[in-house]
Design a protein around this motif. Sequence first.
Motif, PDB file in Angstrom:
ATOM      1  N   LEU A  51      42.058  43.485  57.535  1.00  0.00           N
ATOM      2  CA  LEU A  51      43.054  44.386  56.945  1.00  0.00           C
ATOM      3  C   LEU A  51      42.895  44.459  55.432  1.00  0.00           C
ATOM      4  N   ILE A  52      42.646  43.302  54.810  1.00  0.00           N
ATOM      5  CA  ILE A  52      42.425  43.271  53.360  1.00  0.00           C
ATOM      6  C   ILE A  52      41.211  44.114  52.987  1.00  0.00           C
ATOM      7  N   ILE A  53      40.128  43.959  53.747  1.00  0.00           N
ATOM      8  CA  ILE A  53      38.897  44.704  53.462  1.00  0.00           C
ATOM      9  C   ILE A  53      39.130  46.205  53.600  1.00  0.00           C
ATOM     10  N   MET A  54      39.808  46.603  54.674  1.00  0.00           N
ATOM     11  CA  MET A  54      40.032  48.035  54.903  1.00  0.00           C
ATOM     12  C   MET A  54      40.935  48.641  53.839  1.00  0.00           C
ATOM     13  N   ILE A  55      42.028  47.947  53.496  1.00  0.00           N
ATOM     14  CA  ILE A  55      42.974  48.490  52.515  1.00  0.00           C
ATOM     15  C   ILE A  55      42.329  48.618  51.142  1.00  0.00           C
ATOM     16  N   THR A  56      41.626  47.569  50.718  1.00  0.00           N
ATOM     17  CA  THR A  56      41.011  47.600  49.386  1.00  0.00           C
ATOM     18  C   THR A  56      39.831  48.560  49.319  1.00  0.00           C
ATOM     19  N   LYS A  57      39.306  48.925  50.474  1.00  0.00           N
ATOM     20  CA  LYS A  57      38.192  49.882  50.514  1.00  0.00           C
ATOM     21  C   LYS A  57      38.691  51.316  50.525  1.00  0.00           C
ATOM     22  N   VAL A  58      39.804  51.556  51.208  1.00  0.00           N
ATOM     23  CA  VAL A  58      40.309  52.914  51.384  1.00  0.00           C
ATOM     24  C   VAL A  58      41.197  53.365  50.215  1.00  0.00           C
TER      25      VAL A  58
END
Length: 227
Positions: A51-58
């Motif tokens: 979730l951290i990876i997706m949020i910080t990427k998007v």
Amino acid sequence: MECKGQISPQGNHTTLVEFILIGFSDVPKLQGLLFGIFLILYIIILMGNSLIIMITKVDPSLQTPMYFFLRNFSLLEMCYVSVTVPRLLTDLCKQYGNISFLACAVQMYIFLILGDTECFILTAMAYDRYVAICNPLLYPVIMNSRLCIQLVLVCWTTAIPVHIGFTSVVFTSPFCGCNQMNHFFCDAPPVVQLVCGDTFMIEMLTYVIATIVVAVPFLLILISYVK
């Protein structure tokens, strides 16, 4: 529980074909409960970091060096637990876990690399915060995308050649009699305990590597916070 191995014709040393991970085999009644606890924790870790990876990427507002390093740290945490927990879950389904000599070497090698990488990424994150606080006007210039990528590449690759040598030294050493390892994965200390003869070279390598990948990053992080 019998020790397994093949006696070499050269002497009384044992040519091990596998290790037996004792793990939690001494508490068989709790293995079902432990399996459930570790499985839930593993899923939470994977989902949380994903979730951290997706949020910080998007999210466009999170496209900064700080969150770039955080994405890498989250990916590292997912890899870190995936080296040990799936194997532990499998072994909890059995009375004890046996792991081949090669698989044990690979697991220890990857685990050590990821541990060192964690220290390096934390140091890079500390440097990022140091520049942001102490040189705020130059921060966008200093912490550009090229430098961030270079720092991350260094963090991920520096430990690879270091632990090729260390793992080779450990697993080319002669092992004594019993192949039972009082641990739930192939970590360096329990593996070294099974090595025959003088382990001075291995111990010295351990101290040198620990100084480079733990003490030095710790001092750099400490200095950055003092500054």
